[in-house]
Design an enzyme around this catalytic site. Structure first.
Site, PDB file in Angstrom:
ATOM      1  N   TYR A  51       0.841  -1.212   0.000  1.00 63.40           N
ATOM      2  CA  TYR A  51       0.000   0.000   0.000  1.00 63.40           C
ATOM      3  C   TYR A  51       0.863   1.244   0.000  1.00 63.40           C
ATOM      4  O   TYR A  51       0.365   2.351  -0.180  1.00 63.40           O
ATOM      5  CB  TYR A  51      -0.922   0.020   1.218  1.00 63.40           C
ATOM      6  CG  TYR A  51      -1.927  -1.105   1.311  1.00 63.40           C
ATOM      7  CD1 TYR A  51      -2.025  -2.067   0.335  1.00 63.40           C
ATOM      8  CD2 TYR A  51      -2.767  -1.193   2.407  1.00 63.40           C
ATOM      9  CE1 TYR A  51      -2.942  -3.102   0.434  1.00 63.40           C
ATOM     10  CE2 TYR A  51      -3.686  -2.225   2.539  1.00 63.40           C
ATOM     11  CZ  TYR A  51      -3.752  -3.181   1.536  1.00 63.40           C
ATOM     12  OH  TYR A  51      -4.653  -4.210   1.646  1.00 63.40           O
ATOM     13  N   HIS A 109       0.089 -11.781   1.757  1.00 59.34           N
ATOM     14  CA  HIS A 109      -0.913 -10.976   1.038  1.00 59.34           C
ATOM     15  C   HIS A 109      -1.676 -11.793  -0.014  1.00 59.34           C
ATOM     16  O   HIS A 109      -2.905 -11.728  -0.103  1.00 59.34           O
ATOM     17  CB  HIS A 109      -0.202  -9.806   0.350  1.00 59.34           C
ATOM     18  CG  HIS A 109      -1.083  -8.626   0.113  1.00 59.34           C
ATOM     19  ND1 HIS A 109      -0.621  -7.331   0.116  1.00 59.34           N
ATOM     20  CD2 HIS A 109      -2.404  -8.555  -0.158  1.00 59.34           C
ATOM     21  CE1 HIS A 109      -1.615  -6.515  -0.129  1.00 59.34           C
ATOM     22  NE2 HIS A 109      -2.710  -7.212  -0.300  1.00 59.34           N
TER      23      HIS A 109
END
Ligand SMILES: NC(=O)C1=CN([C@@H]2O[C@H](COP(=O)(O)OP(=O)(O)OC[C@H]3O[C@@H](n4cnc5c(N)ncnc54)[C@H](OP(=O)(O)O)[C@@H]3O)[C@@H](O)[C@H]2O)C=CC1
Ligand SMILES: O=C(O)C(=O)[C@@H](O)[C@H](O)C(=O)CO
Length: 277
Positions: A51, A109
């Site tokens: 991110y 992830h």
């Protein structure tokens, strides 16, 4: 301030029943959004190395007038860092970005089964937890097959599996496997992000019947299914709205009405083929 229930994970750690998603919260505005969310009562913050906002999340945590011990931060290891040694290095990078001594929840992830290094990555995360650098370890976007392989090859099941989950994609079979295996489900894109979910007539009508907003009804659906939603909002007022969801309880039939909106994944993020590095 809203009193948020908590769950005890399979490792004995506790997690709040709702958290703040932070994808897209960047720069000074991102720091302010995180700080405001904590001031409103959020205690779980979800980020990822990918991110590119771990620094903002960590700074927002430090600026908030809440003890670090009350805050829980989740971050995630990207596909390009899969592998034992690579995981150790990636964790050090995230930990430095966040500016914390301990990461509360560390997730893989995406599984990237074609690369086939997620078991090695998992072994490194088990060691990070043994070293006390991570409180809980989990995964994201794992299927039942992936979860079973972790158990078969390491004997350690994740505490959490964070997956795409909303009324358009209720993931009933996966959630039942989680419940029977002691894995806590977390819902990413719990509001369906920018889809038309929040304007579905059944959601609008039922929200009106309870005197809540469509967003609050959807988030309550998640919590009553036993999943932890992590809605993202940059706006302090909407953050507060999203937290205020524990004053009503839907019936099982009403939960099914929302789950019957099922149409499948919204963005094609199939864990078998989607590769984010
Ligand atoms: N593990 C993974 O692979 C993935 C993880 N995630 C995580 O899940 C989090 C949430 O998912 P995300 O994809 O961001 O989308 P969400 O489903 O959380 O929806 C976010 C959108 O909804 C809007 N919104 C939030 N609250 C309200 C409200 N009360 N009323 C109206 N609109 C509202 C936000 O706008 P505004 O900000 O202006 O309020 C934003 O545009 C991410 O931030 C990330 O942390 C997401 C995708 C994949
Ligand atoms: O947000 C995440 O964790 C992701 O995997 C993103 O790349 C996701 O696909 C997205 O677009 C954020 O909502």
């Amino acid at each position: 301030m809203t009193d948020i229930p908590t769950y005890t994970l399979n490792d004995g750690e506790n997690l709040p029943a709702i958290g703040l998603g932070t994808y897209g919260l960047r720069g000074d505005a991102g720091i302010a959004s995180v700080e405001a969310a904590i001031a409103s009562g959020y205690r779980l913050l979800d980020t990822a190395l990918n991110y590119e906002n771990e620094r903002e999340v960590g700074e927002g945590m430090r600026r908030a007038e809440v003890d670090r011990g009350e805050l829980l931060v989740t971050t995630k290891i990207p596909g390009r860092h899969h592998g034992y040694d690579e995981t150790m290095a990636s964790f050090a990078e995230s930990r430095q970005n966040l500016g914390v001594d301990v990461v509360n929840l560390y997730l893989i992830h995406w599984p990237l089964p074609r690369v086939d290094k997620y078991v090695d990555t998992w072994r490194a995360m088990i060691d990070l937890r043994e070293q006390g650098l991570v409180r809980s370890i989990g995964v994201s976007n794992f299927t039942i097959e992936h979860l079973r392989r972790l158990d078969d090859e390491t004997g350690v099941l994740p505490s959490v599996n964070q997956v795409e989950l909303h009324p358009y994609f209720p993931q009933t079979q996966l959630r039942e496997f989680h419940a029977s295996s002691g894995i806590r489900t977390e819902s990413w894109s719990p509001l369906g992000k920018s889809s038309e979910l929040l304007s579905e007539p059944v959601i609008v009508d039922l929200a009106g019947a309870y005197g809540v907003t469509p967003v609050q009804l959807v988030l309550r659906w998640h919590t009553q299914l036993g999943s932890i939603p992590i809605p993202k909002s940059a706006d302090a007022e909407r953050q507060r709205e999203n937290l205020d969801i524990f004053g009503f309880t839907m019936t099982d039939d009403e939960l099914d009405v929302l789950s019957d909106l099922e149409r499948g994944r919204l963005w094609g993020g199939d864990p078998e083929t989607n590769e984010e590095f």
